[in-house]
Write a protein that holds these residues in place. Structure first.
Motif, PDB file in Angstrom:
ATOM      1  N   LEU A  13       0.801  -1.220   0.000  1.00  0.00           N
ATOM      2  CA  LEU A  13       0.000   0.000   0.000  1.00  0.00           C
ATOM      3  C   LEU A  13       0.835   1.272   0.000  1.00  0.00           C
ATOM      4  CD1 LEU A  13      -2.769  -0.967   2.583  1.00  0.00           C
ATOM      5  CD2 LEU A  13      -2.721  -1.379   0.130  1.00  0.00           C
ATOM      6  N   THR A  14       2.125   1.150   0.238  1.00  0.00           N
ATOM      7  CA  THR A  14       2.982   2.336   0.288  1.00  0.00           C
ATOM      8  C   THR A  14       3.815   2.528  -0.971  1.00  0.00           C
ATOM      9  OG1 THR A  14       4.798   1.135   1.352  1.00  0.00           O
ATOM     10  CG2 THR A  14       3.135   2.133   2.798  1.00  0.00           C
ATOM     11  N   ALA A  15       3.788   1.578  -1.871  1.00  0.00           N
ATOM     12  CA  ALA A  15       4.609   1.670  -3.085  1.00  0.00           C
ATOM     13  C   ALA A  15       4.098   2.801  -3.974  1.00  0.00           C
ATOM     14  CB  ALA A  15       4.571   0.359  -3.849  1.00  0.00           C
ATOM     15  N   PRO A  16       4.971   3.700  -4.420  1.00  0.00           N
ATOM     16  CA  PRO A  16       4.528   4.814  -5.273  1.00  0.00           C
ATOM     17  C   PRO A  16       3.773   4.360  -6.507  1.00  0.00           C
ATOM     18  CG  PRO A  16       6.777   5.173  -4.526  1.00  0.00           C
ATOM     19  CD  PRO A  16       6.411   3.786  -4.111  1.00  0.00           C
ATOM     20  N   GLU A  17       4.204   3.243  -7.108  1.00  0.00           N
ATOM     21  CA  GLU A  17       3.522   2.774  -8.317  1.00  0.00           C
ATOM     22  C   GLU A  17       2.122   2.259  -8.007  1.00  0.00           C
ATOM     23  OE1 GLU A  17       6.398  -0.533  -6.959  1.00  0.00           O
ATOM     24  OE2 GLU A  17       6.394   1.668  -7.128  1.00  0.00           O
ATOM     25  N   PHE A  18       1.935   1.693  -6.799  1.00  0.00           N
ATOM     26  CA  PHE A  18       0.597   1.245  -6.397  1.00  0.00           C
ATOM     27  C   PHE A  18      -0.301   2.446  -6.130  1.00  0.00           C
ATOM     28  CE2 PHE A  18      -2.513   0.215  -3.088  1.00  0.00           C
ATOM     29  CZ  PHE A  18      -3.192  -0.845  -3.693  1.00  0.00           C
ATOM     30  N   ILE A  19       0.202   3.441  -5.434  1.00  0.00           N
ATOM     31  CA  ILE A  19      -0.600   4.639  -5.148  1.00  0.00           C
ATOM     32  C   ILE A  19      -0.974   5.346  -6.448  1.00  0.00           C
ATOM     33  CG2 ILE A  19      -0.542   6.928  -4.073  1.00  0.00           C
ATOM     34  CD1 ILE A  19       1.238   5.640  -1.878  1.00  0.00           C
ATOM     35  N   ARG A  20      -0.048   5.358  -7.404  1.00  0.00           N
ATOM     36  CA  ARG A  20      -0.315   6.008  -8.688  1.00  0.00           C
ATOM     37  C   ARG A  20      -1.434   5.296  -9.446  1.00  0.00           C
ATOM     38  NH1 ARG A  20       4.520   6.420 -10.046  1.00  0.00           N
ATOM     39  NH2 ARG A  20       4.710   4.465 -11.202  1.00  0.00           N
ATOM     40  N   ASP A  21      -1.452   3.977  -9.416  1.00  0.00           N
ATOM     41  CA  ASP A  21      -2.490   3.216 -10.105  1.00  0.00           C
ATOM     42  C   ASP A  21      -2.706   1.893  -9.381  1.00  0.00           C
ATOM     43  OD1 ASP A  21      -4.340   2.104 -11.772  1.00  0.00           O
ATOM     44  OD2 ASP A  21      -2.984   1.805 -13.461  1.00  0.00           O
ATOM     45  N   PRO A  22      -3.600   1.856  -8.388  1.00  0.00           N
ATOM     46  CA  PRO A  22      -3.796   0.637  -7.600  1.00  0.00           C
ATOM     47  C   PRO A  22      -4.684  -0.402  -8.270  1.00  0.00           C
ATOM     48  CG  PRO A  22      -5.258   2.352  -6.799  1.00  0.00           C
ATOM     49  CD  PRO A  22      -4.404   2.986  -7.884  1.00  0.00           C
ATOM     50  N   TYR A  23      -5.347  -0.036  -9.365  1.00  0.00           N
ATOM     51  CA  TYR A  23      -6.433  -0.882  -9.862  1.00  0.00           C
ATOM     52  C   TYR A  23      -5.994  -2.221 -10.456  1.00  0.00           C
ATOM     53  CZ  TYR A  23      -9.192   3.054  -8.541  1.00  0.00           C
ATOM     54  OH  TYR A  23      -9.778   4.034  -7.793  1.00  0.00           O
ATOM     55  N   MET A 292     -20.386  12.899 -12.074  1.00  0.00           N
ATOM     56  CA  MET A 292     -19.507  12.906 -10.897  1.00  0.00           C
ATOM     57  C   MET A 292     -19.657  11.632 -10.083  1.00  0.00           C
ATOM     58  SD  MET A 292     -17.308  15.340 -10.722  1.00  0.00           S
ATOM     59  CE  MET A 292     -16.680  14.415  -9.344  1.00  0.00           C
ATOM     60  N   GLU A 293     -20.862  11.076 -10.001  1.00  0.00           N
ATOM     61  CA  GLU A 293     -21.034   9.802  -9.295  1.00  0.00           C
ATOM     62  C   GLU A 293     -20.155   8.730  -9.940  1.00  0.00           C
ATOM     63  OE1 GLU A 293     -22.801   9.310  -6.533  1.00  0.00           O
ATOM     64  OE2 GLU A 293     -23.713  11.300  -6.488  1.00  0.00           O
ATOM     65  N   GLU A 294     -20.118   8.715 -11.259  1.00  0.00           N
ATOM     66  CA  GLU A 294     -19.310   7.723 -11.949  1.00  0.00           C
ATOM     67  C   GLU A 294     -17.821   7.986 -11.755  1.00  0.00           C
ATOM     68  OE1 GLU A 294     -18.324   4.527 -14.797  1.00  0.00           O
ATOM     69  OE2 GLU A 294     -19.523   4.924 -13.008  1.00  0.00           O
ATOM     70  N   LEU A 295     -17.432   9.245 -11.772  1.00  0.00           N
ATOM     71  CA  LEU A 295     -16.021   9.571 -11.542  1.00  0.00           C
ATOM     72  C   LEU A 295     -15.596   9.163 -10.134  1.00  0.00           C
ATOM     73  CD1 LEU A 295     -15.988  13.051 -13.304  1.00  0.00           C
ATOM     74  CD2 LEU A 295     -14.822  10.984 -14.101  1.00  0.00           C
ATOM     75  N   LEU A 296     -16.470   9.322  -9.153  1.00  0.00           N
ATOM     76  CA  LEU A 296     -16.164   8.928  -7.781  1.00  0.00           C
ATOM     77  C   LEU A 296     -16.117   7.408  -7.620  1.00  0.00           C
ATOM     78  CD1 LEU A 296     -18.376  11.507  -5.855  1.00  0.00           C
ATOM     79  CD2 LEU A 296     -15.876  11.485  -5.967  1.00  0.00           C
ATOM     80  N   ARG A 297     -16.894   6.700  -8.427  1.00  0.00           N
ATOM     81  CA  ARG A 297     -16.815   5.231  -8.417  1.00  0.00           C
ATOM     82  C   ARG A 297     -15.549   4.751  -9.105  1.00  0.00           C
ATOM     83  NH1 ARG A 297     -16.749   1.052 -11.622  1.00  0.00           N
ATOM     84  NH2 ARG A 297     -16.854   2.442 -13.431  1.00  0.00           N
ATOM     85  N   PHE A 298     -15.286   5.312 -10.256  1.00  0.00           N
ATOM     86  CA  PHE A 298     -14.200   4.841 -11.102  1.00  0.00           C
ATOM     87  C   PHE A 298     -12.835   5.016 -10.441  1.00  0.00           C
ATOM     88  CE2 PHE A 298     -11.140   5.430 -14.601  1.00  0.00           C
ATOM     89  CZ  PHE A 298     -11.371   4.257 -15.321  1.00  0.00           C
ATOM     90  N   ASP A 299     -12.651   6.125  -9.731  1.00  0.00           N
ATOM     91  CA  ASP A 299     -11.370   6.399  -9.071  1.00  0.00           C
ATOM     92  C   ASP A 299     -11.683   6.958  -7.687  1.00  0.00           C
ATOM     93  OD1 ASP A 299      -8.674   6.547  -8.696  1.00  0.00           O
ATOM     94  OD2 ASP A 299      -8.286   8.076 -10.200  1.00  0.00           O
ATOM     95  N   THR A 300     -11.720   6.079  -6.715  1.00  0.00           N
ATOM     96  CA  THR A 300     -12.244   6.394  -5.386  1.00  0.00           C
ATOM     97  C   THR A 300     -11.263   7.250  -4.591  1.00  0.00           C
ATOM     98  OG1 THR A 300     -13.268   4.209  -5.462  1.00  0.00           O
ATOM     99  CG2 THR A 300     -13.295   5.355  -3.345  1.00  0.00           C
ATOM    100  N   PRO A 301     -11.666   8.469  -4.159  1.00  0.00           N
ATOM    101  CA  PRO A 301     -10.719   9.338  -3.450  1.00  0.00           C
ATOM    102  C   PRO A 301     -10.385   8.876  -2.032  1.00  0.00           C
ATOM    103  CG  PRO A 301     -12.881  10.361  -3.590  1.00  0.00           C
ATOM    104  CD  PRO A 301     -12.945   9.132  -4.438  1.00  0.00           C
ATOM    105  N   LEU A 302     -11.249   8.062  -1.427  1.00  0.00           N
ATOM    106  CA  LEU A 302     -10.982   7.496  -0.103  1.00  0.00           C
ATOM    107  C   LEU A 302     -11.063   5.975  -0.257  1.00  0.00           C
ATOM    108  CD1 LEU A 302     -13.276   9.919   1.950  1.00  0.00           C
ATOM    109  CD2 LEU A 302     -10.808  10.113   1.586  1.00  0.00           C
ATOM    110  N   PHE A 394       1.497  15.461 -13.690  1.00  0.00           N
ATOM    111  CA  PHE A 394       0.758  15.266 -12.446  1.00  0.00           C
ATOM    112  C   PHE A 394       1.538  14.309 -11.555  1.00  0.00           C
ATOM    113  CE2 PHE A 394      -0.731  12.067 -15.418  1.00  0.00           C
ATOM    114  CZ  PHE A 394      -0.743  10.905 -14.662  1.00  0.00           C
ATOM    115  N   GLY A 395       1.263  14.382 -10.265  1.00  0.00           N
ATOM    116  CA  GLY A 395       1.943  13.506  -9.323  1.00  0.00           C
ATOM    117  C   GLY A 395       1.108  13.297  -8.079  1.00  0.00           C
ATOM    118  N   TYR A 396       1.133  12.068  -7.558  1.00  0.00           N
ATOM    119  CA  TYR A 396       0.407  11.742  -6.340  1.00  0.00           C
ATOM    120  C   TYR A 396       1.286  11.999  -5.115  1.00  0.00           C
ATOM    121  CZ  TYR A 396      -3.400   9.646  -8.936  1.00  0.00           C
ATOM    122  OH  TYR A 396      -4.479   9.462  -9.766  1.00  0.00           O
ATOM    123  N   GLY A 397       0.641  12.411  -4.034  1.00  0.00           N
ATOM    124  CA  GLY A 397       1.343  12.617  -2.776  1.00  0.00           C
ATOM    125  C   GLY A 397       0.617  11.884  -1.666  1.00  0.00           C
ATOM    126  N   GLY A 398       1.272  11.715  -0.525  1.00  0.00           N
ATOM    127  CA  GLY A 398       0.624  11.045   0.586  1.00  0.00           C
ATOM    128  C   GLY A 398       0.544   9.555   0.390  1.00  0.00           C
TER     129      GLY A 398
END
Length: 413
Positions: A13-23, A292-302, A394-398
């Motif tokens: 769960l901490t790997a940068p490549e997983f955070i970038r695209d976990p799916y 927006m409902e679909e965008l929130l499903r497709f890539d879940t922010p939490l 773009f880049g993911y953080g956290g």
């Protein structure tokens, strides 16, 4: 209490490549198994199992305190950490980590103040804020969609809703960002220290504002929460302060991350122009809400929430005992082909769309109506203002638990 041996399945769960695209990893593990043990948690991968846990507050709770006292020391990870005493106290006094009967009392009182009418009353103001942000960006060749567009609206709305003075608002986003880092699985010493400081500083501001509102009531949520009463019950000062901190955190983290990731996925999938066309043709608000409902499903922010087992039972066919922890992989459940047709496809008109992003059961997100209002207004305004939007970098953080883009440089061509 013993924890079962680690399973052959695992996620980094901490790997940068997983955070970038976990799916891809989530898809693989979900199809391989409905549940697996890792890091002293049973990870749940499939929609129906996650939904069952969320709806069963008797067997599964948000708080460990319903199962074991920290003083018992029954599990090593339940022992109190004095470095995060203020953060833990904050978590024990708000809706998200409370269970009935406390949760029932808190939610009924908060709902009397945080009403649908109050949220709907923000509609015009939200439109005005969005237009103001857009105007400030029109003449710029490039801008950061996170910092310059996605963040200002929800932070400003929560600040105005609570009644936070203009000169104090610059602290809200840094405070929230610091606090939510402690929801990651293994926060660093620095993250713990910064979160503790943020809770103390935000609490001090809210207590000061509360004293002012008691002397001079205003038309804001702090005043409403201070005045609300039901059957002789009122919020304590600590409960009020911690509820306001929760509203800041929950009220904008999902909105910021959801909108930014949503725009990125529209651009990646070639569907940005579909949204632009809908905006230019004055499509009804329902179009943007459905999108927006679909965008929130497709890539879940939490992407992940946790629950504690409160009585002996089983989950996804796995026996569990009181005191054990469950990790609910919302991001995996939202892509479960057993629940959604072609879940890996972004379909803006998907309806029905029973995604998990706002939760289910008694802990369903109280701020979901406000988030939906903000997100649909933001998406429409951005599409109208920048019909030829291009993403540069773009880049993911956290971390993964609260997953979001740290920056996303865009330009209008």
């Amino acid at each position: 209490m013993s924890v079962p041996d680690a399973s052959p399945f695992s996620l980094d769960l901490t790997a940068p490549e997983f955070i970038r695209d976990p799916y891809p990893a989530l898809d693989a593990v979900r199809e391989a198994t409905p549940a697996f043990w890792q890091q002293e948690r049973l990870f749940i991968t499939r929609y129906d199992d996650i939904a069952r846990v969320l709806k069963d507050s008797r067997r599964f709770g948000r708080s460990a305190h319903n199962v074991l006292s920290r003083d018992e020391g029954a599990l090593p990870h339940l022992n109190a950490d004095p470095r995060r005493a203020s953060f833990d106290a904050f978590n024990s006094n708000h809706l998200l980590d409370s269970e009935p009967p406390k949760h029932t009392r808190l939610r009924s009182l908060v709902q009397l103040a945080f009403t649908p009418r109050r949220v709907e009353g923000l509609r015009e103001r939200i439109g005005s804020i969005v237009e103001g942000v857009v105007e400030g960006l029109r003449e710029r060749e490039t801008f950061d969609l996170v910092r310059d567009y996605s963040e200002p609206l929800p932070v400003t709305v929560i600040a105005e809703l609570l009644g936070v003075p203009q000169e104090e608002r610059h602290q809200l986003r840094p405070w929230s960002a610091a606090i939510v880092r402690l929801y990651e699985l293994n926060p660093s010493d620095q993250a713990i220290s910064e979160a503790e400081r943020a809770v103390l500083d935000f609490s001090a501001l809210l207590r000061s504002l509360l004293r002012q509102r008691r002397a001079n009531p205003q038309d804001d949520l702090i005043t409403a929460l201070a005045e609300v009463e039901q059957a002789g019950e009122r919020l304590s000062e600590q409960e009020l302060v911690d509820t306001c901190i929760l509203l800041l955190n929950a009220g904008h983290e999902a909105s910021v991350n959801g909108l930014t990731a949503g725009v990125l996925n529209l651009w990646r999938s070639g569907q940005w122009q579909d949204v632009v066309q809908a905006a230019q043709q004055n499509a009804p608000e329902s179009y943007f809400r459905t999108a927006m409902e679909e965008l929130l499903r497709f890539d879940t922010p939490l992407p992940m929430f946790e629950r504690w087992v409160q009585e002996e039972t089983e989950v996804a066919g796995v026996p569990v005992q009181p005191g054990q922890k469950l990790a609910l992989l919302y991001a995996s459940g939202n892509r479960d082909p057993r629940k959604f047709d072609a879940p890996g496809e972004l379909r803006l008109g998907r309806d029905p769309n029973p995604h998990l992003t706002f939760g289910l059961g008694i802990h369903y997100c109280l701020g979901a109506p406000l988030a939906r209002l903000e997100l649909s207004a933001s998406l429409r305004a951005l599409a109208l203002a920048f019909p030829r939007l291009e993403v540069d970098e773009f880049g993911y953080g956290g971390g993964f638990v609260i997953r979001g883009l740290e920056r996303m440089d865009v330009r209008s061509v």
